[in-house]
Design a protein around this motif. Structure first.
Motif, PDB file in Angstrom:
ATOM      1  N   ASP A 114       0.828  -1.210   0.000  1.00 43.30           N
ATOM      2  CA  ASP A 114       0.000   0.000   0.000  1.00 43.30           C
ATOM      3  C   ASP A 114       0.861   1.258   0.000  1.00 43.30           C
ATOM      4  O   ASP A 114       0.508   2.275  -0.612  1.00 43.30           O
TER       5      ASP A 114
ATOM      6  N   HIS B 208      -7.491   0.001   9.364  1.00 41.11           N
ATOM      7  CA  HIS B 208      -6.503   0.469   8.375  1.00 41.11           C
ATOM      8  C   HIS B 208      -6.681   1.984   8.250  1.00 41.11           C
ATOM      9  O   HIS B 208      -7.504   2.465   7.483  1.00 41.11           O
TER      10      HIS B 208
ATOM     11  N   HIS C 137      -5.575   6.007   7.761  1.00 39.39           N
ATOM     12  CA  HIS C 137      -4.665   6.958   7.105  1.00 39.39           C
ATOM     13  C   HIS C 137      -4.595   8.209   7.975  1.00 39.39           C
ATOM     14  O   HIS C 137      -5.521   8.485   8.747  1.00 39.39           O
TER      15      HIS C 137
ATOM     16  N   ASN D 193      -0.662   6.473   4.721  1.00 40.57           N
ATOM     17  CA  ASN D 193      -0.930   5.440   5.708  1.00 40.57           C
ATOM     18  C   ASN D 193      -0.350   5.837   7.066  1.00 40.57           C
ATOM     19  O   ASN D 193       0.687   6.483   7.139  1.00 40.57           O
TER      20      ASN D 193
HETATM   21 MG    MG Z   1      -3.792   2.473   2.975  1.00 41.54          MG
END
Ligand code: MG
Length: 319
Positions: free
Chosen positions: A16, A216, A218, A258
């Motif tokens: 990612d 997950h 950001h 991220n």
């Molecule tokens: Mg991501």
């Protein structure tokens, strides 16, 4: 410390992170980065993607990378996975020797269409075939649901739609569902509502147990850690993060991407919550990432560590 209190870090930087960086790393650079992350004690690493290379040229040659990785002496128990968009991708991942894959879709119709060229219904139809097929071969499947906190095209997304998708993926046989704040705009109150809904279910059906859920986040708005902490207090233990905060945000140029693995690990470590990750070695992996990517990464703790060890970092970068 009770091991049930520990967090599990799912490292997504080599996939990612790199897929959203302009710099295209060679297979040997990607290999060096993944080995450095493994040496830091990360228990899970998503190493690449089997989407078509013309879509994401940064992750071309993932098959070759996996073959080289599997020929290395890797830490016992290390779990490696790759993203697959469809059954062709699954077949390629299995052929290279991977035993874990991840599928991805969005809780937002517009984002799913733009990101995968499919409607949500078509993605679900594909995964209804793919996941049992993977399971039959002994391959574990993780399901990503993105845009749970909001969509770059549609704005707010009804979390019940995300829950319904999560439930469907679990019913197909997905081992774990990773809930994504794809644009990094979530706040802790929203996180409490979303995670509580996922755990408790709604009128349409049951929830999903905490052990099958990952977050997950950001860090576009700087709220990723606050969101992780709220989720932790609700029982979530699996958190995705990317070394150095690699990846940026495609919808907010220049913004953090991220959540940085070092930021996640250091906050929980300082709270007395284990992860099994060696922070100093993680900084070294961050130095490898930054050297190959060629610009300063956004991870706060990584940059602070570089500041403290500036001379050392310069010496490493020169090697
Ligand atoms: Mg991501």
């Amino acid at each position: 410390m009770d091991s049930n209190a520990n967090i599990i870090v799912h490292e997504v930087g080599p996939r990612d992170g790199l897929q959203n960086e302009a710099e295209r790393l060679s297979v040997s650079a990607r290999l060096e980065l993944i080995l450095a992350l493994a040496a830091a004690g990360l228990p899970r690493i998503e190493v690449g993607s089997f989407v078509r290379p013309e879509w994401i040229p940064q992750l071309a040659d993932t098959g070759e990378l996996v073959r080289q990785l599997l020929a290395q002496k890797l830490p016992a128990g290390l779990r490696m996975s790759a993203l697959v968009p469809n059954r062709t991708g699954l077949a390629r991942a299995v052929e290279c020797g991977l035993r874990e894959v991840a599928v991805f879709m969005s809780a937002s119709e517009s984002h799913n269409q733009k990101n995968t060229n499919k409607s949500i219904a078509d993605s679900l139809r594909e995964f209804e075939q793919l996941i049992p097929e993977a399971r039959k071969q002994g391959v574990t499947v993780r399901g990503y649901v993105s845009c749970v906190w909001g969509c770059p095209f549609e704005g707010p997304v009804d979390p019940k739609r995300a829950l319904e998708i999560g439930r469907r993926l679990v019913s197909f046989g997905a081992e774990e569902i990773s809930l994504g704040d794809t644009i990094g705009v979530g706040n802790p109150r929203q996180t409490r509502e979303i995670v509580s809904l996922f755990l408790g279910g709604d009128a349409a059906g049951p929830g999903i147990p905490a052990g099958k859920l990952a977050l997950h986040m950001h860090d576009t708005h700087g709220t990723a850690l606050a969101n992780c902490l709220v989720a932790y207090e609700l029982g979530i233990r699996i958190f995705d993060a990317a070394v150095g905060g690699t990846g940026g945000c495609p919808y907010a140029p220049g913004a953090a991407g991220n959540l940085a693995t070092e930021d996640l690990v250091s906050m929980f470590t300082e709270m007395g919550i284990g992860s099994g990750v060696d922070l100093e070695r993680l900084f070294e992996a961050g130095a490898v990432a930054q050297r190959h990517i060629g610009h300063a990464l956004t991870g706060r703790r990584l940059q602070a560590a570089f500041g403290r060890r500036a001379k050392l970092a310069v010496a490493r970068a020169a090697t």
